[in-house]
Design a protein around this motif. Structure first.
Motif, PDB file in Angstrom:
ATOM      1  N   HIS A  63       0.853  -1.189   0.000  1.00  0.00           N
ATOM      2  CA  HIS A  63       0.000   0.000   0.000  1.00  0.00           C
ATOM      3  C   HIS A  63       0.886   1.234   0.000  1.00  0.00           C
ATOM      4  O   HIS A  63       2.069   1.166   0.331  1.00  0.00           O
ATOM      5  CB  HIS A  63      -0.936   0.009   1.209  1.00  0.00           C
ATOM      6  CG  HIS A  63      -0.217   0.226   2.495  1.00  0.00           C
ATOM      7  ND1 HIS A  63       0.127   1.493   2.949  1.00  0.00           N
ATOM      8  CD2 HIS A  63       0.251  -0.644   3.424  1.00  0.00           C
ATOM      9  CE1 HIS A  63       0.759   1.384   4.097  1.00  0.00           C
ATOM     10  NE2 HIS A  63       0.856   0.088   4.413  1.00  0.00           N
ATOM     11  N   THR A  64       0.307   2.349  -0.375  1.00  0.00           N
ATOM     12  CA  THR A  64       1.024   3.623  -0.305  1.00  0.00           C
ATOM     13  C   THR A  64       0.256   4.620   0.567  1.00  0.00           C
ATOM     14  O   THR A  64       0.367   5.825   0.383  1.00  0.00           O
ATOM     15  CB  THR A  64       1.273   4.211  -1.715  1.00  0.00           C
ATOM     16  OG1 THR A  64       0.025   4.314  -2.403  1.00  0.00           O
ATOM     17  CG2 THR A  64       2.240   3.354  -2.506  1.00  0.00           C
ATOM     18  N   ILE A  65      -0.507   4.106   1.516  1.00  0.00           N
ATOM     19  CA  ILE A  65      -1.212   4.970   2.455  1.00  0.00           C
ATOM     20  C   ILE A  65      -0.159   5.575   3.386  1.00  0.00           C
ATOM     21  O   ILE A  65       0.577   4.859   4.043  1.00  0.00           O
ATOM     22  CB  ILE A  65      -2.274   4.189   3.243  1.00  0.00           C
ATOM     23  CG1 ILE A  65      -3.327   3.649   2.272  1.00  0.00           C
ATOM     24  CG2 ILE A  65      -2.910   5.047   4.335  1.00  0.00           C
ATOM     25  CD1 ILE A  65      -4.281   2.652   2.845  1.00  0.00           C
ATOM     26  N   THR A  91       0.117   7.606  -4.691  1.00  0.00           N
ATOM     27  CA  THR A  91       0.062   7.617  -3.230  1.00  0.00           C
ATOM     28  C   THR A  91      -1.347   7.334  -2.722  1.00  0.00           C
ATOM     29  O   THR A  91      -2.326   7.498  -3.451  1.00  0.00           O
ATOM     30  CB  THR A  91       0.541   8.979  -2.692  1.00  0.00           C
ATOM     31  OG1 THR A  91      -0.314   9.996  -3.207  1.00  0.00           O
ATOM     32  CG2 THR A  91       1.971   9.268  -3.106  1.00  0.00           C
ATOM     33  N   ARG A  93      -2.944   4.559  -1.951  1.00  0.00           N
ATOM     34  CA  ARG A  93      -3.653   3.482  -2.654  1.00  0.00           C
ATOM     35  C   ARG A  93      -3.258   2.126  -2.065  1.00  0.00           C
ATOM     36  O   ARG A  93      -2.221   1.995  -1.425  1.00  0.00           O
ATOM     37  CB  ARG A  93      -3.283   3.462  -4.141  1.00  0.00           C
ATOM     38  CG  ARG A  93      -3.470   4.752  -4.892  1.00  0.00           C
ATOM     39  CD  ARG A  93      -4.849   4.792  -5.550  1.00  0.00           C
ATOM     40  NE  ARG A  93      -5.011   5.848  -6.516  1.00  0.00           N
ATOM     41  CZ  ARG A  93      -5.193   7.128  -6.249  1.00  0.00           C
ATOM     42  NH1 ARG A  93      -5.129   7.547  -5.030  1.00  0.00           N
ATOM     43  NH2 ARG A  93      -5.415   8.013  -7.195  1.00  0.00           N
ATOM     44  N   ILE A  94      -4.066   1.125  -2.338  1.00  0.00           N
ATOM     45  CA  ILE A  94      -3.746  -0.261  -1.984  1.00  0.00           C
ATOM     46  C   ILE A  94      -3.552  -1.016  -3.293  1.00  0.00           C
ATOM     47  O   ILE A  94      -4.451  -1.052  -4.139  1.00  0.00           O
ATOM     48  CB  ILE A  94      -4.862  -0.899  -1.135  1.00  0.00           C
ATOM     49  CG1 ILE A  94      -5.002  -0.136   0.196  1.00  0.00           C
ATOM     50  CG2 ILE A  94      -4.557  -2.375  -0.894  1.00  0.00           C
ATOM     51  CD1 ILE A  94      -6.146  -0.585   1.062  1.00  0.00           C
ATOM     52  N   ALA A  95      -2.380  -1.588  -3.461  1.00  0.00           N
ATOM     53  CA  ALA A  95      -2.059  -2.330  -4.688  1.00  0.00           C
ATOM     54  C   ALA A  95      -2.786  -3.666  -4.688  1.00  0.00           C
ATOM     55  O   ALA A  95      -3.099  -4.214  -3.626  1.00  0.00           O
ATOM     56  CB  ALA A  95      -0.548  -2.544  -4.777  1.00  0.00           C
TER      57      ALA A  95
END
Length: 150
Positions: A63-65, A91, A93-95
């Motif tokens: 993730h990019t949280i 940014t 987001r959840i991959a």
């Protein structure tokens, strides 16, 4: 276990080499192989230098949280073969999860494009000292093979 130098724990650095394309993706990747290291990931960093990265092991998604910059993501199977690619992952987001992934490389944007990394490519990930030995052995092998064929 991280080696100690000067009383401080140092993280082991890894090089990432695309054997299929014969190019380096990074010379300075940290391995996140503890629960805390994987949870923290890139959180708290202001940027990622062009030759840095994070190797999430084990991982089938990231993730990019809380991450302040986009990333290129490379999903790998247990043999370091590329099974999924995401360029410019934004940014907060959840991959997607890839159940067959064993690890995920988080690299600076444009790494996938500039290296022309593709699905099925074989990567080599190891410490710099080992990389030097492996690549010199590979070069010697190829040169000997050319002499026998030619």
């Amino acid at each position: 276990m991280c080696p100690k130098e000067g009383g401080l724990l140092e993280k082991q650095k890894y090089c990432v080499y695309n054997e299929s394309r014969e190019c380096f993706l990074s010379l300075n990747v940290n391995r996140a192989d503890t629960t805390f290291a994987r949870l923290k990931g890139m959180i708290g960093r202001l940027r990622l230098k062009y030759d840095e990265g994070l190797w999430m092991v084990p991982s089938s998604g990231v993730h990019t949280i809380g991450v302040l910059f986009p990333l290129d993501l490379i999903y790998l199977d247990e043999n370091y073969r590329v099974i999924h690619l995401i360029e410019f992952f934004r940014t907060f987001r959840i991959a997607p999860l890839r159940t067959n992934a064993e690890s995920v490389l988080q690299l600076p944007i444009h790494t996938i494009y500039s290296s022309q990394t593709q699905l099925g490519d074989q990567l080599l990930i190891c410490p710099p000292e080992e990389m030097e030995t492996r690549l010199s052995e590979e070069t010697l092998y190829r040169n000997n093979r050319k002499e026998r064929v030619g």
